[in-house]
Scaffold this motif. Structure first.
Motif, short mmCIF file in Angstrom:
data_model
loop_
_atom_site.label_atom_id
_atom_site.label_comp_id
_atom_site.label_asym_id
_atom_site.label_seq_id
_atom_site.Cartn_x
_atom_site.Cartn_y
_atom_site.Cartn_z
N TRP A 4 17.56 -4.09 69.16
CA TRP A 4 19.08 -3.37 68.98
C TRP A 4 20.07 -4.15 69.70
N THR A 5 21.35 -3.86 69.30
CA THR A 5 22.43 -4.42 70.05
C THR A 5 23.05 -3.53 70.92
N HIS A 7 25.63 -0.89 72.32
CA HIS A 7 26.86 -0.18 71.80
C HIS A 7 28.01 -0.41 73.08
N GLU A 22 20.97 0.70 64.58
CA GLU A 22 20.68 -0.70 65.30
C GLU A 22 21.17 -0.74 66.35
N GLU A 23 21.94 0.08 66.93
CA GLU A 23 22.52 0.17 68.37
C GLU A 23 21.76 0.89 69.46
#
Length: 425
Positions: A4-5, A7, A22-23
């Motif tokens: 995950w990136t 946020h 994906e965050e």
């Protein structure tokens, strides 16, 4: 490469922004959102095995494992929590009563249903999502989402009525935080509301004495009971119609998340069905209930605008931990039904409105008699739980309403289109 990136700055979401699948936010905040998912699924996921005679701890364990499997196979692109499916309660009890099926035989039926759902997912993935869209266009998925949300209304209202003051406090807290707050409080509204309701109930002496006693007596560590399935033909007529219900629930919830998050999730429908089918098969093979994506958890995402699969993963891991700790599970079980009723009243209502939103986005024509007759009848039958009796088999309104929409609507749509087609001279 990270799963995950982060946020924004990780400490708070960008104002009015969606936290994508994906965050993630910081891990403390992500854990908090995961706890909201845990609270949303816990009551029903522990109730279903009690109603069908399966071990609660086993279903809790398989629910967590099934969710992790789902997230893995969908490659963290579809946020979802898989809990015990309520749709199986009446058919399984009917199979036990009318066909004399043992718990092992009922589990065999769940395994078969999971395999069939998996097969549908493989077909959709191989032939394309259009295979499913022809049977489940937006007008159908919107109806199923609306029906799911509204059919859960009696459950919320019944829970609310049991303890109206803590329920009202919970409801008021959730609504006010969602409407008034623009920060983290709005996104954590469900968790805060449940905590407020629980604290009031504890101070006012409204906690159920039996559950407090269970909390005191529960051991800190315990192993879930595993049961091997047995496949019996006599069980199949009771459970096979539920294949359509599970497929409809998975697709409808995926469409709901797509509509709310603004993401196109159609390419992942096949993966979602494959994952959901395998999760149900795994659950039935070890003694757990059938699993499906949960309406309450979709409601949590609608309320928080956090669609991070990291939060779903946290809830899954927490469920697994709880399955090995009867003490912690008993602690969560002390949350009064009224408090859960106040929270779910908001969540189920928001889910139902997502169905309406899908209709609006698709510009559904309600002057069309096919839409009015089929969807209107099915929704009312599902919401009113109009139970049909086919011989000794009882089919609930939610089951036959979903099956009716999926199977009958395309047929009537085709008949109407052919009849209305201009005749050539």
């Amino acid at each position: 490469m990270a799963l995950w990136t982060v946020h924004g700055n990780g400490r708070r979401p960008v104002r009015d922004a969606v936290v994508a699948s994906e965050e993630r936010l910081s891990w403390p905040l992500t854990i908090g959102f995961g706890v909201q998912h845990l609270l949303a699924m816990f009551g029903t996921t522990t109730l279903v095995p009690l109603l069908t005679g399966f071990p609660v701890g086993t279903t809790l364990l398989l629910s967590g494992l099934g969710t992790l499997l789902f997230l893995l196979l969908t490659r963290n692109r579809v946020p979802s929590y898989l809990g015990a499916s309520v749709a199986f309660v009446v058919p399984l009890n009917a199979a036990a009563k009318e066909a004399g099926a043992s718990p092992a035989a009922l589990l065999g039926g769940i395994v078969v249903v999971g395999i069939v759902v998996f097969s549908v997912g493989v077909a959709v993935k191989a032939l394309g999502v259009r295979l499913l869209e022809s049977a489940m266009p937006p007008v159908v998925t919107g109806a199923i989402i609306l029906m799911i949300g509204l059919s859960l209304a009696p459950q919320s209202v019944s829970s609310f009525d049991q303890q109206r003051v803590p329920a009202a406090l919970t409801l008021g807290t959730v609504v006010l935080l969602i409407v008034i707050s623009r920060g983290m409080a709005a996104r954590a509204a469900v968790l805060i509301g449940v905590l407020v309701g629980w604290c009031y109930a504890a101070l006012a002496g409204h906690l159920v004495p039996e559950r407090i006693a269970e909390l005191a007596d529960a051991p800190w560590i315990g192993l879930p009971q595993l049961i091997a399935p047995q496949v019996h033909i006599a069980v199949m007529p009771f459970v096979l119609p539920l294949v359509i219900v599970l497929v409809a629930e998975h697709v409808a919830h995926l469409k709901a998340v797509a509509a709310m998050s603004g993401r196109d999730l159609d390419p992942h429908v096949g993966d979602a069905l494959i994952s959901g089918g395998l999760a149900t098969t795994l659950s039935g093979a070890a003694g757990g209930s059938s699993l499906s994506s949960y309406a309450a958890n979709v409601g949590v995402m609608a309320a928080t605008r956090v669609y991070s699969t990291a939060a779903c993963m946290v809830a899954a891991i927490a469920a697994i931990v709880l399955s090995f700790s009867p003490k912690l599970a008993a602690l969560i079980n002390t949350i009064p039904m009224g408090v859960l009723g106040g929270a779910t009243l908001v969540l189920f209502g928001m889910l139902a409105m997502v169905g309406v939103r899908i209709w609006l986005d698709a510009r559904t024509d309600f002057a069309d008699p096919v839409n009015l007759v089929v969807l209107g009848t099915a929704v009312i039958a599902g919401v009113g739980d109009l139970t049909l009796h086919v011989g000794e088999l009882r089919v609930t309104g939610m089951v036959w309403g979903s099956v009716g929409i999926v199977l009958i609507y395309p047929v009537l749509r085709q008949i109407a289109d052919v009849r209305n087609k201009p005749q050539s001279a």
